[in-house]
Design a protein around this motif. Structure first.
Motif, PDB file in Angstrom:
ATOM      1  N   ASN A 221       7.027 -23.820  42.136  1.00 41.43           N
ATOM      2  CA  ASN A 221       7.842 -22.625  41.349  1.00 41.43           C
ATOM      3  C   ASN A 221       7.160 -21.249  41.907  1.00 41.43           C
ATOM      4  O   ASN A 221       5.871 -21.233  41.573  1.00 41.43           O
ATOM      5  CB  ASN A 221       7.594 -22.880  39.813  1.00 41.43           C
ATOM      6  N   LYS A 222       7.815 -20.659  42.797  1.00 41.59           N
ATOM      7  CA  LYS A 222       7.293 -19.604  43.453  1.00 41.59           C
ATOM      8  C   LYS A 222       6.602 -18.337  42.379  1.00 41.59           C
ATOM      9  O   LYS A 222       5.833 -17.611  42.753  1.00 41.59           O
ATOM     10  CB  LYS A 222       8.192 -18.648  44.112  1.00 41.59           C
ATOM     11  N   TYR A 223       6.965 -18.565  40.710  1.00 43.43           N
ATOM     12  CA  TYR A 223       6.430 -17.672  39.871  1.00 43.43           C
ATOM     13  C   TYR A 223       5.314 -18.283  39.295  1.00 43.43           C
ATOM     14  O   TYR A 223       4.558 -17.543  38.501  1.00 43.43           O
ATOM     15  CB  TYR A 223       7.527 -17.098  39.062  1.00 43.43           C
ATOM     16  N   LYS A 280       3.652 -11.754  43.162  1.00 45.95           N
ATOM     17  CA  LYS A 280       4.567 -12.386  42.326  1.00 45.95           C
ATOM     18  C   LYS A 280       5.371 -11.490  41.361  1.00 45.95           C
ATOM     19  O   LYS A 280       6.481 -11.593  41.212  1.00 45.95           O
ATOM     20  CB  LYS A 280       3.760 -13.621  41.620  1.00 45.95           C
ATOM     21  N   ALA A 283       7.955  -9.963  43.440  1.00 41.78           N
ATOM     22  CA  ALA A 283       9.149 -10.820  43.750  1.00 41.78           C
ATOM     23  C   ALA A 283      10.112 -11.074  42.697  1.00 41.78           C
ATOM     24  O   ALA A 283      11.406 -11.044  42.673  1.00 41.78           O
ATOM     25  CB  ALA A 283       8.518 -12.509  44.192  1.00 41.78           C
ATOM     26  N   ALA A 284       9.578 -11.381  41.353  1.00 44.04           N
ATOM     27  CA  ALA A 284      10.386 -11.419  40.253  1.00 44.04           C
ATOM     28  C   ALA A 284      11.082  -9.935  39.955  1.00 44.04           C
ATOM     29  O   ALA A 284      12.189 -10.181  39.558  1.00 44.04           O
ATOM     30  CB  ALA A 284       9.440 -11.583  39.015  1.00 44.04           C
ATOM     31  N   TYR A 285      10.504  -9.059  40.021  1.00 46.12           N
ATOM     32  CA  TYR A 285      11.239  -7.765  39.941  1.00 46.12           C
ATOM     33  C   TYR A 285      12.407  -7.656  40.775  1.00 46.12           C
ATOM     34  O   TYR A 285      13.395  -7.453  40.545  1.00 46.12           O
ATOM     35  CB  TYR A 285      10.211  -6.559  40.221  1.00 46.12           C
ATOM     36  N   GLU A 286      12.158  -7.831  42.088  1.00 51.85           N
ATOM     37  CA  GLU A 286      13.425  -8.094  43.034  1.00 51.85           C
ATOM     38  C   GLU A 286      14.505  -8.806  42.689  1.00 51.85           C
ATOM     39  O   GLU A 286      15.441  -8.460  42.865  1.00 51.85           O
ATOM     40  CB  GLU A 286      12.826  -8.324  44.532  1.00 51.85           C
ATOM     41  N   GLU A 287      14.062  -9.934  42.254  1.00 47.70           N
ATOM     42  CA  GLU A 287      15.049 -10.974  41.735  1.00 47.70           C
ATOM     43  C   GLU A 287      15.797 -10.591  40.478  1.00 47.70           C
ATOM     44  O   GLU A 287      16.955 -10.769  40.240  1.00 47.70           O
ATOM     45  CB  GLU A 287      14.613 -12.357  41.582  1.00 47.70           C
ATOM     46  N   LEU A 288      14.998  -9.977  39.533  1.00 49.36           N
ATOM     47  CA  LEU A 288      15.583 -10.048  38.193  1.00 49.36           C
ATOM     48  C   LEU A 288      15.884  -8.689  37.824  1.00 49.36           C
ATOM     49  O   LEU A 288      16.651  -8.359  37.135  1.00 49.36           O
ATOM     50  CB  LEU A 288      14.587 -10.258  37.249  1.00 49.36           C
ATOM     51  N   ARG A 289      15.392  -7.617  38.655  1.00 49.03           N
ATOM     52  CA  ARG A 289      15.686  -6.242  38.539  1.00 49.03           C
ATOM     53  C   ARG A 289      15.800  -5.529  36.887  1.00 49.03           C
ATOM     54  O   ARG A 289      16.590  -5.183  36.421  1.00 49.03           O
ATOM     55  CB  ARG A 289      17.234  -5.853  38.936  1.00 49.03           C
TER      56      ARG A 289
END
Ligand code: KG4
Ligand code: ZN
Length: 359
Positions: A221-223, A280, A283-289
């Motif tokens: 899980n990348k996070y 991480k 990456a989560a910021y980019e995906e979940l905005r």
């Protein structure tokens, strides 16, 4: 509305009063912390029995002082919020039993607070009373939902997405050591005092962060996070530096390493440990905005974290004042205010501790 917050989940006995205004501002009226850190230093980590005993000694003076600093009598307090988990069982018990008793005695509603969730609420405190001792660097605005929280402490390392108050989901967590725990263990290896975070950061300033290339764990899980491999990599690197193999005892390492080698190891470890958090979160910021990013918990006191995240994140991260990053009663009172608004009180006669409460 004024809420008294009580926190005793680990080695800090803390109490604070926070006021929620009609406009939604959260004002810190008092913030008292009695730490037993010095008692644990000789052992290189928190000793649960010592922590619990210290809470017993300090809890009443700390609560009393927090009311005095806030200029409050019991008549001014609208409710009591207390950490009921996660944390050390014996430590949590002292806070919860105190809060239960005070709640019954003074006829105040009681709010049961999750310590990890509460760390994020330190970032919602945006005002202080003029009487409060010590300067606080507070944000001009509160974080907006949905928010992404990076919660990093001695016991937790997780990325949690909050749609709103009480509506959150953890998208990644550590599968082994917490990042703060890794700081503490590497510090012990380098014979630096507990807690490891500040000691490592201090020494790291004299070192070269690029001297040793340390590995970053690959997770399915990348996070998710993993810090035990990084800690072992520091050990192996140190053993190699002094020309020993993996059998060489970690307790004897520090005396064989030069000051420069220790500083380079501290700097390289600190850089990699923090870079993983930043990678991480980004990456989560980019995906979940999300509308905002909050970084909280003891490790958010890290200057290296603040230095690395600012240029990489396109919104400004909300990071509480250093005094509100490590364990405190203010964050408990802050989340308690929203429990009070939502009328989520619990029965003071039956609230139990929950040492392994999940967030
Ligand atoms: O949130 P906290 O006070 O207690 C827990 O809930 O665990 O966090 C304590 C952790 C310790 O592991 C400590 O080494 C780490 O926070 N810490 C830091 C720094 N200050 C405290 N880690 C990195 N850099 C710092 N400046
Ligand atoms: Zn904490």
């Amino acid at each position: 509305m004024k809420i008294l917050g009580i926190e005793t989940s680990c080695d800090e006995t803390a109490a604070a009063v926070v006021e929620l205004s009609n406009k939604g501002d959260l004002k810190l009226l008092s913030n008292i912390v009695a730490s037993s850190i010095d008692l644990h230093k000789v052992y290189g980590g928190v000793v649960p029995e010592i922590a619990a005993r210290s809470h017993i000694e300090h809890i009443h003076p700390v609560v009393k002082q927090s009311l005095e600093e806030a200029d409050c009598g019991w008549g001014d307090i609208d409710g009591i919020a207390v950490t009921y988990g996660p944390g050390l069982g014996g430590s949590l018990l002292i806070g919860v039993l105190t809060a239960r008793t005070l709640s019954v005695l003074h006829n105040k509603p009681l709010y049961a607070i999750n310590h990890v969730e509460a760390h994020v609420y330190a970032a919602f405190i945006n005002k202080t009373s003029k009487k409060l001792s010590g300067p606080y660097k507070l944000p001009s605005s509160q974080p907006a939902f949905p928010l992404l929280g990076l919660i990093v402490s001695g016991g937790h390392t997780q990325l949690t997405f909050f749609k709103n108050h009480f509506d959150f989901q953890t998208i990644g967590r550590t599968t082994d050591d917490a990042v703060g725990e890794a700081f503490d263990k590497v510090a012990k290896m380098l014979a630096l005092p507990y807690p490891g975070g500040p000691s490592i950061e201090r020494l790291a300033q004299k070192g070269d962060a690029r001297k040793f290339k340390l590995p970053k764990a690959r997770m399915s899980n990348k996070y998710d996070f993993s810090y035990s491999g990084l800690k072992t990599a520091v050990l192996r690197t140190a053993q190699k530096e002094i020309g020993e193999d993996y059998n060489f005892s970690s307790h004897l390492l520090a005396e064989r390493l030069s000051e420069q080698q220790k500083a380079d190891l501290a700097a390289s470890f600190c850089y990699t440990a923090i870079e993983t958090l930043v990678d991480k979160t980004l990456a989560a910021y980019e995906e979940l905005r999300p509308k905002s990013v909050v970084i909280a918990g003891g490790v958010s006191a890290s200057a290296e974290l603040r230095r690395q995240i600012a240029p990489r994140l396109s919104v400004e991260a909300h990071i509480p004042d250093i005094k509100l990053c490590t364990d405190n009663g203010a964050m408990i009172a802050a989340l308690g205010c929203y429990h009070a608004v939502a009328k989520q009180s619990v029965n003071p006669k039956s609230l139990e501790i929950s040492p392994s409460l999940k967030t």
